[in-house]
Design a protein around this motif. Structure first.
Motif, mmCIF file in Angstrom:
data_model
loop_
_atom_site.group_PDB
_atom_site.id
_atom_site.type_symbol
_atom_site.label_atom_id
_atom_site.label_comp_id
_atom_site.label_asym_id
_atom_site.label_seq_id
_atom_site.Cartn_x
_atom_site.Cartn_y
_atom_site.Cartn_z
ATOM 1 N N ALA A 250 -8.934 3.772 8.079
ATOM 2 C CA ALA A 250 -7.817 3.087 7.431
ATOM 3 C C ALA A 250 -7.011 2.344 8.481
ATOM 4 O O ALA A 250 -6.843 2.819 9.612
ATOM 5 C CB ALA A 250 -6.927 4.094 6.705
ATOM 6 N N VAL A 251 -6.519 1.184 8.103
ATOM 7 C CA VAL A 251 -5.638 0.402 8.975
ATOM 8 C C VAL A 251 -4.241 0.444 8.371
ATOM 9 O O VAL A 251 -4.056 0.125 7.189
ATOM 10 C CB VAL A 251 -6.123 -1.057 9.113
ATOM 11 C CG1 VAL A 251 -5.159 -1.851 9.996
ATOM 12 C CG2 VAL A 251 -7.537 -1.087 9.693
ATOM 13 N N VAL A 252 -3.279 0.852 9.188
ATOM 14 C CA VAL A 252 -1.901 1.020 8.712
ATOM 15 C C VAL A 252 -0.953 0.366 9.713
ATOM 16 O O VAL A 252 -1.135 0.484 10.928
ATOM 17 C CB VAL A 252 -1.533 2.514 8.572
ATOM 18 C CG1 VAL A 252 -0.133 2.666 7.987
ATOM 19 C CG2 VAL A 252 -2.555 3.247 7.729
ATOM 20 N N ARG A 253 0.056 -0.343 9.196
ATOM 21 C CA ARG A 253 1.083 -0.923 10.050
ATOM 22 C C ARG A 253 2.316 -0.018 9.965
ATOM 23 O O ARG A 253 2.779 0.308 8.880
ATOM 24 C CB ARG A 253 1.415 -2.336 9.582
ATOM 25 C CG ARG A 253 2.284 -3.118 10.556
ATOM 26 C CD ARG A 253 2.389 -4.578 10.172
ATOM 27 N NE ARG A 253 1.137 -5.282 10.390
ATOM 28 C CZ ARG A 253 1.011 -6.608 10.376
ATOM 29 N NH1 ARG A 253 2.083 -7.355 10.107
ATOM 30 N NH2 ARG A 253 -0.143 -7.173 10.590
ATOM 31 N N VAL A 254 2.825 0.386 11.135
ATOM 32 C CA VAL A 254 3.978 1.294 11.190
ATOM 33 C C VAL A 254 5.029 0.739 12.138
ATOM 34 O O VAL A 254 4.711 0.079 13.128
ATOM 35 C CB VAL A 254 3.576 2.721 11.636
ATOM 36 C CG1 VAL A 254 2.699 3.393 10.612
ATOM 37 C CG2 VAL A 254 2.872 2.682 12.984
ATOM 38 N N ARG A 255 6.289 1.026 11.820
ATOM 39 C CA ARG A 255 7.375 0.616 12.701
ATOM 40 C C ARG A 255 7.356 1.451 13.980
ATOM 41 O O ARG A 255 6.942 2.615 13.967
ATOM 42 C CB ARG A 255 8.730 0.794 12.007
ATOM 43 C CG ARG A 255 9.003 -0.160 10.858
ATOM 44 C CD ARG A 255 10.428 0.045 10.358
ATOM 45 N NE ARG A 255 10.663 -0.656 9.110
ATOM 46 C CZ ARG A 255 11.110 -1.904 9.016
ATOM 47 N NH1 ARG A 255 11.342 -2.601 10.128
ATOM 48 N NH2 ARG A 255 11.310 -2.469 7.837
ATOM 49 N N HIS A 256 7.815 0.867 15.072
ATOM 50 C CA HIS A 256 7.917 1.609 16.325
ATOM 51 C C HIS A 256 8.877 2.790 16.142
ATOM 52 O O HIS A 256 9.930 2.661 15.511
ATOM 53 C CB HIS A 256 8.432 0.698 17.439
ATOM 54 C CG HIS A 256 7.453 -0.368 17.835
ATOM 55 N ND1 HIS A 256 6.110 -0.124 18.013
ATOM 56 C CD2 HIS A 256 7.625 -1.694 18.076
ATOM 57 C CE1 HIS A 256 5.496 -1.239 18.351
ATOM 58 N NE2 HIS A 256 6.391 -2.229 18.393
ATOM 59 N N GLY A 257 8.482 3.938 16.680
ATOM 60 C CA GLY A 257 9.303 5.134 16.561
ATOM 61 C C GLY A 257 9.119 5.884 15.264
ATOM 62 O O GLY A 257 9.786 6.889 15.033
#
Length: 346
Positions: A250-257
């Motif tokens: 799976a490819v997921v975009r997450v915010r830093h921290g």
């Protein structure tokens, strides 16, 4: 007794001694300490108690905890009392960074309902009954608390602490209700849920059980201390072993921290910009969707399509539930202000 159990007993004994000596308004004699704290009361002889008490005093002093010694009676200078001056163990003012404050707030939310251990409470009660003045404010400050919504938590926690076998009703993934006989090893909060790991007697193997699937009362089935937890037992390993096999990546975009649970399993990470990173993780249907949804607007599913659809469906269900609740409140005559909002980066 296993090394882990012996270490836990020693830690509890030292904490109870600190609490007793710090709570007392006046010095406490060694005899009253022995009579009041269960770990010392169980000493096989006066010599055994003296050795244990002297070792504990030395260890506390090595930790920087000053134990003052005072003659209790000027006519009998061989009778001394012991006390820990609260003013000498008070920490100076501490300042925290915003991220540290957030971590402390999360810890405070996790610990909020269980009082100090039964042994410590019993010790303070005995000291009070024997005439020792107790400073209640000190005792109150030493009360770790845990809150969970799982009805089985307290009974399971007690069984884990006592090393006592239990039996309980358990709802399997397919909905079937079974009766399990288990030697409890550990309680673990994992991915936002509480789990019990232990030895399933009927299956003669290690198993993990989600507390939210317990049904009915948890019953004790056997003597306390009738088994030992394997020294190499790691709850996380047992829980990971029971995860379903990945169905690809799976490819997921997450915010830093954010998204530390997802990041821990990342096989690849690409920094997108100063706010976002894109990670690749093993895709486990249901589990990956839940981890993404739990992050709200701090994570976005990118691929595969079934992951994106699953996350979207879950978020829509949450939004509909909120709207239905707000509609119910408005219909009952209450004044409600609020909105349901979802967003994602382009």
């Amino acid at each position: 007794m296993s090394p882990a159990s012996a270490s836990a007993d020693k830690t509890e004994r030292l904490l109870n001694l600190i609490l007793a000596l710090k709570s007392a308004r006046r010095p406490v004699s060694k005899q009253k300490i022995r009579e009041s704290l269960p770990a010392y009361a169980q000493a096989s002889s006066d010599e055994a108690f003296d050795r244990m008490f002297e070792r504990d005093k030395d260890e506390l002093r090595e930790m920087g905890i000053p134990i003052s010694t005072t003659v209790l009676d000027v006519l009998f200078d061989d009778e001394v009392g012991y006390r820990i001056d609260a003013s000498e163990t008070t920490l100076p003012a501490i300042s925290f960074e915003p991220d540290e404050v957030a971590a402390l707030a999360l810890a405070a939310r996790a610990w909020s309902t269980a009082s100090i251990s039964g042994a410590a409470s019993a010790g303070l009660r005995k000291l009070r009954l024997s005439g020792v003045e107790i400073d209640e404010s000190v005792a109150a400050g030493a009360e770790p608390r845990i809150r969970t919504k799982e009805p089985a938590f307290e009974a399971v926690h007690a069984a884990v602490s006592a090393l006592q076998p239990i039996t309980f009703g358990y709802r399997k993934n397919d909905g079937e209700l079974t009766t399990r006989h288990v030697q409890p090893w550990a309680l673990k909060n994992w991915h936002g849920r509480w789990y019990l790991t232990g030895f399933d007697v009927d299956r003669a193997d290690e198993r993990a059980f989600r507390l939210s699937r317990f049904e009915g009362a948890v019953r004790r089935k056997g003597r306390a201390g009738s088994y030992a937890v394997p020294t190499d037992h790691v709850p996380e390993v047992a829980l990971e072993a029971q995860l379903p096999e990945p169905e690809g990546t799976a490819v997921v975009r997450v915010r830093h921290g954010r998204g530390h649970t997802l990041r821990r399993h990342a096989v690849r990470t690409i920094e997108v910009d100063e706010r976002w990173a894109e990670i690749e993780v093993p895709y486990r249907r249901g589990t990956t969707e839940r981890d993404i949804v739990a992050l709200g607007t701090h994570a976005v599913a990118v691929s595969p399509p079934e992951l994106v659809d699953g996350v979207r469906a879950a978020l829509l269900a949450v939004a509909e539930a909120h709207q239905a609740h707000e509609g119910h409140e408005a219909g009952s005559g209450s004044t409600v202000q609020g909105s349901t909002r979802s967003g994602a980066p382009a």
